[in-house]
Design a protein around this motif. Structure first.
Motif, mmCIF file in Angstrom:
data_model
loop_
_atom_site.group_PDB
_atom_site.id
_atom_site.type_symbol
_atom_site.label_atom_id
_atom_site.label_comp_id
_atom_site.label_asym_id
_atom_site.label_seq_id
_atom_site.Cartn_x
_atom_site.Cartn_y
_atom_site.Cartn_z
ATOM 1 N N TYR A 111 30.931 47.839 52.247
ATOM 2 C CA TYR A 111 31.783 48.822 51.543
ATOM 3 C C TYR A 111 32.104 48.074 50.249
ATOM 4 O O TYR A 111 32.348 47.267 49.914
ATOM 5 N N TYR A 112 31.719 49.172 49.115
ATOM 6 C CA TYR A 112 32.191 48.813 47.793
ATOM 7 C C TYR A 112 33.864 48.968 47.690
ATOM 8 O O TYR A 112 34.192 50.125 48.014
ATOM 9 N N LEU A 113 34.413 48.078 47.157
ATOM 10 C CA LEU A 113 35.949 48.160 46.780
ATOM 11 C C LEU A 113 35.999 49.184 45.630
ATOM 12 O O LEU A 113 36.869 49.718 45.479
ATOM 13 N N ILE A 114 34.944 48.717 44.621
ATOM 14 C CA ILE A 114 35.247 49.396 43.213
ATOM 15 C C ILE A 114 33.792 49.926 43.027
ATOM 16 O O ILE A 114 32.613 49.474 43.194
ATOM 17 N N ASN A 115 33.923 51.465 42.743
ATOM 18 C CA ASN A 115 32.616 52.172 42.256
ATOM 19 C C ASN A 115 32.753 52.663 41.098
ATOM 20 O O ASN A 115 33.371 53.723 41.226
ATOM 21 N N ILE A 116 32.248 52.143 40.203
ATOM 22 C CA ILE A 116 32.328 53.067 38.677
ATOM 23 C C ILE A 116 30.819 53.313 38.209
ATOM 24 O O ILE A 116 30.410 52.125 37.763
ATOM 25 N N GLY A 117 30.514 54.483 38.358
ATOM 26 C CA GLY A 117 28.806 54.654 38.098
ATOM 27 C C GLY A 117 28.157 53.578 38.597
ATOM 28 O O GLY A 117 27.638 53.762 39.739
ATOM 29 N N SER A 118 27.395 52.914 37.822
ATOM 30 C CA SER A 118 26.427 51.835 38.308
ATOM 31 C C SER A 118 27.107 50.647 38.626
ATOM 32 O O SER A 118 26.324 49.849 39.299
ATOM 33 N N LEU A 119 28.332 50.663 38.474
ATOM 34 C CA LEU A 119 29.028 49.269 38.469
ATOM 35 C C LEU A 119 29.511 49.543 40.163
ATOM 36 O O LEU A 119 30.474 50.029 40.346
ATOM 37 N N HIS A 120 29.003 48.723 41.085
ATOM 38 C CA HIS A 120 29.613 48.602 42.491
ATOM 39 C C HIS A 120 29.889 47.193 42.584
ATOM 40 O O HIS A 120 29.204 46.099 42.638
ATOM 41 N N ILE A 121 31.174 47.002 43.075
ATOM 42 C CA ILE A 121 31.834 45.601 43.362
ATOM 43 C C ILE A 121 32.312 45.821 44.890
ATOM 44 O O ILE A 121 33.152 46.416 45.198
ATOM 45 N N SER A 122 31.908 44.802 45.565
ATOM 46 C CA SER A 122 32.251 44.709 47.074
ATOM 47 C C SER A 122 33.423 43.603 47.065
ATOM 48 O O SER A 122 33.544 42.906 46.174
ATOM 49 N N LEU A 123 34.160 43.643 48.198
ATOM 50 C CA LEU A 123 35.096 42.775 48.508
ATOM 51 C C LEU A 123 34.667 41.196 48.368
ATOM 52 O O LEU A 123 35.305 40.362 48.052
ATOM 53 N N THR A 124 33.324 41.163 48.879
ATOM 54 C CA THR A 124 32.798 39.610 49.131
ATOM 55 C C THR A 124 32.559 39.176 47.506
ATOM 56 O O THR A 124 32.788 38.029 47.253
ATOM 57 N N GLN A 125 31.929 40.107 46.748
ATOM 58 C CA GLN A 125 31.826 39.927 45.280
ATOM 59 C C GLN A 125 33.121 39.558 44.505
ATOM 60 O O GLN A 125 33.281 38.518 43.701
ATOM 61 N N ILE A 126 34.106 40.135 44.818
ATOM 62 C CA ILE A 126 35.527 39.722 44.294
ATOM 63 C C ILE A 126 36.104 38.589 44.937
ATOM 64 O O ILE A 126 36.212 37.617 44.144
ATOM 65 N N MET A 127 35.981 38.143 46.157
ATOM 66 C CA MET A 127 36.226 36.849 46.623
ATOM 67 C C MET A 127 35.425 35.796 45.968
ATOM 68 O O MET A 127 35.983 34.782 45.851
ATOM 69 N N GLN A 128 34.181 36.265 45.587
ATOM 70 C CA GLN A 128 33.289 35.082 45.096
ATOM 71 C C GLN A 128 33.801 34.531 43.598
ATOM 72 O O GLN A 128 33.275 33.448 43.451
ATOM 73 N N SER A 129 34.175 35.548 43.059
ATOM 74 C CA SER A 129 34.675 35.302 41.590
ATOM 75 C C SER A 129 36.108 35.661 41.476
ATOM 76 O O SER A 129 36.586 36.120 40.378
ATOM 77 N N ILE A 130 36.821 35.412 42.495
ATOM 78 C CA ILE A 130 38.398 35.530 42.181
ATOM 79 C C ILE A 130 39.010 34.905 41.174
ATOM 80 O O ILE A 130 40.067 35.418 40.495
ATOM 81 N N SER A 131 38.578 33.704 40.791
ATOM 82 C CA SER A 131 39.261 32.988 39.536
ATOM 83 C C SER A 131 39.118 33.826 38.168
ATOM 84 O O SER A 131 39.835 33.942 37.648
ATOM 85 N N TRP A 132 37.897 34.244 38.121
ATOM 86 C CA TRP A 132 37.572 35.193 36.624
ATOM 87 C C TRP A 132 38.429 36.327 36.780
ATOM 88 O O TRP A 132 39.025 36.991 35.860
ATOM 89 N N ILE A 133 38.362 37.029 38.089
ATOM 90 C CA ILE A 133 39.356 38.345 38.298
ATOM 91 C C ILE A 133 40.676 38.101 37.956
ATOM 92 O O ILE A 133 41.262 38.882 37.043
ATOM 93 N N ILE A 134 41.290 36.923 38.380
ATOM 94 C CA ILE A 134 42.680 36.752 38.175
ATOM 95 C C ILE A 134 43.012 36.590 36.901
ATOM 96 O O ILE A 134 43.932 37.069 36.139
ATOM 97 N N PHE A 135 42.033 35.778 36.275
ATOM 98 C CA PHE A 135 42.015 35.419 34.785
ATOM 99 C C PHE A 135 41.898 36.662 33.806
ATOM 100 O O PHE A 135 42.687 36.960 33.119
#
Lengths: 105, 476
Positions: free
Chosen positions: B406-430
């Motif tokens: 499941y993609y947690l975020i889906n904007i046009g061509s940008l799909h971000i899954s929960l795993t991808q979010i967890m993999q770069s959590i530090s950047w996302i928090i920042f």
């Protein structure tokens, strides 16, 4: 692919401009009082509801039919509050124009 | 007096906020570095030279890494009635084999040359090609290349070929040591039904499907005994069973000790045979004499299993049911109401078993089975194999499906899954923090401007009434 990119850019533009609208509407609410204040408060609430609905609409959750429902509710709230805000402003302008001199309001 | 107080209070609050914001920014930055070691340090990790300069010894060590990125060139052409697209790429470092993908699906796998001619194309069509360089340490894709096939007339005779046996290209009769070999090949019939018949020490009947590029692969799920085997592949058009192509090959499974001694010299037993039917496999294109059964007859009385996934687009999410329809052919009259032991196996892309169970089923026209795919099954491409034994012959049917995340975020061509979010959590928090900080600063600025405006209005009226007349600021 090109359509996807356009969709992506437009979604970002919508969210960012909505956030800026919130900031500047807050500015107006803090400056004015009474009827104008109420009108802008309604518009501000409408913009917040719209922004939330936009943010939620890019999210996907498994078995997330309720999310679609929530987005729909937020959009309904947006349009209702926006309408009330506009009506309030209309009333104020009519009063300033002298159309509603003798009303109790 | 009161105004002064409120002003200083606001200023103090603003100062406090800036201090807190700076502290939190630094805190989250540090936290991100600690939680995710790749954070900001990725480039350093890419360096693969070690130097030891003490006692005058310098060691320069190059660690084998992922293959270099291939640079792909494509050119469309026409020669002797055949339309083709020629693909070529540079020989990349740390590479064992190459796979070619067309329109995101495999076209051919396991080739060692750095060029390929694709003749299985339609005219006036755009194709996307990518080359995947592979070695045991990883894989690297080339950039995608977009090419137009041209508008040449195409005459296409159905063909089917075996490209690799046990992941190796071959000439003659290959001698392999793997007792669970993988066969792969291509046909120019898109989405063809591939019938595989292996005969020898052990007999296997299997059916699988080619993809839209005509690529197919088959993994033998049960160990073959040592000895010589004969494999017959038939690629049949799913829309018209009269359009088909066949090829066969002998291969030998030998013990590892014997491998070094033997050199394969034999030639293929038989060249590819094909039904002489033109490009588009529709009824209109079939010559009249071919409306009769073709001469190369498949063993119609053989027992076959056809497996098909019923889920939409053969895709499902984890924590859901896979619906598998198993069809036993030919007619069931001899077997009806008899029980048969069916073994279901789900394999991942590397042919590792994910699920394996057997079940006694009563033979009906179509046996439907719902298989639960748990949350623990990662996203990816899988295949399901259904097998049964009949008169000392192993019968196999298989189909492919995809478990999607499941993609947690889906904007046009940008799909971000929960795993991808967890993999770069530090950047996302920042980034989130920066964004919130910017938003809050804008709000504070707006609040400051509005209070300034109110103060000026108040002072203006006070000055008009003579309360603040002596102040220079107000006079201005």
């Amino acid at each position: 692919m090109k359509t996807d990119l356009i969709v992506f850019i437009l979604e970002l533009v919508i969210i960012f401009t909505a956030l800026f609208s919130i900031i500047y509407t807050f500015g107006v609410v803090w400056r004015v009082e009474k009827k104008l204040d109420l009108s802008y408060k309604l518009i501000l609430s409408a913009i917040i509801a719209f922004t939330l609905s936009e943010i939620l609409s890019i999210m996907q959750i498994k078995n997330g039919e309720w999310l679609i429902f929530l987005v729909l509710i937020l959009k309904t709230i947006f349009i209702l509050l926006f309408l009330f805000g506009i009506l309030e402003m209309r009333y104020l302008i009519r009063k300033l124009d002298g159309e509603l001199k003798n009303t109790s309001k | 007096m009161t105004k002064k107080k409120s002003k200083s209070l606001f200023h103090r609050l603003a100062h406090f906020h800036i201090k807190m914001a700076s502290f939190l920014l630094i805190f989250y930055l540090m936290l991100g570095m600690l939680i995710d070691p790749r954070f900001l340090a990725y480039d350093f990790r890419q360096k693969y030279f070690a130097l030891a300069s003490s006692s005058n010894i310098t060691v320069s060590l190059r660690v084998m890494g992922e293959p270099e990125k291939p640079i792909l060139i494509a050119e469309a052409g026409w020669e002797n009635g055949v339309n083709f697209i020629d693909l070529s790429w540079n020989e990349t470092e740390d590479t064992e084999t190459y796979d070619i993908y067309r329109n995101a699906f495999p076209l051919i796998t396991g080739i060692t040359e750095n060029s390929y001619r694709d003749t299985n194309i339609e005219k006036n069509t755009f194709y996307d090609y990518k080359v995947l360089a592979k070695d045991p340490l990883g894989t690297t894709f080339s950039d995608k290349i977009h090419i137009f096939s041209g508008d040449y007339e195409i005459y296409k005779e159905p063909f089917c070929q075996i490209n690799t046996i046990a992941n190796k290209t071959f000439t003659g009769t290959p001698k392999i040591t793997e007792r669970l070999p993988i066969f792969s090949g291509t046909t120019n019939i898109a989405n063809a039904l591939i019938e595989i018949k292996i005969s020898g020490e052990k007999n296997i009947n299997a059916t699988t499907l080619a993809n839209s590029n005509g690529y197919w692969s088959f993994y033998v799920p049960e160990k073959l005994d040592y000895g010589t085997y004969h494999i017959l592949i038939s690629a049949i058009d799913p829309e018209n069973s009269l359009v088909f192509a066949q090829t066969n090959r002998s291969f030998e499974i030998i013990k590892e000790e014997e491998e070094k001694k033997t050199v394969s010299t034999e030639k293929p037993l038989k060249e590819t045979t094909a039904s002489p039917i033109t490009s588009t496999p529709t009824e209109k294109n079939i010559p009249e004499k071919l409306t009769e059964e073709p001469k190369i007859i498949l063993e119609k009385d053989s027992f076959q299993i056809l497996v098909s996934i019923e889920n939409k687009n053969k895709q499902l999410y984890a924590d859901d049911y896979l619906i598998v329809n198993t069809k036993i052919i030919p007619s069931l009259s001899d077997f009806e109401n008899k029980a048969i032991l069916l073994r279901y196996t789900v394999l991942d892309e590397k042919n590792n078993s994910v699920l394996d169970f057997s079940e006694n089923s009563l033979l009906t026209k179509t046996i439907q089975k719902k298989i639960y795919i748990s949350n623990l099954v990662p996203a990816g491409k899988y295949k399901i194999i259904v097998r049964a034994n009949n008169d000392n012959r192993l019968i196999i049917g298989e189909d492919f499906f995809e478990v999607r995340e499941y993609y947690l975020i889906n904007i046009g061509s940008l799909h971000i899954s929960l795993t991808q979010i967890m993999q770069s959590i530090s950047w996302i928090i920042f980034l989130l923090f920066l964004f919130i900080l910017f938003f809050l600063l804008m709000l504070v600025l707006e609040k400051y401007l509005s209070s300034q405006a109110r103060r000026q209005i108040t002072e203006y009226f006070l000055a008009q009434r003579g309360f603040l007349g002596k102040r220079k600021e107000v006079q201005k």
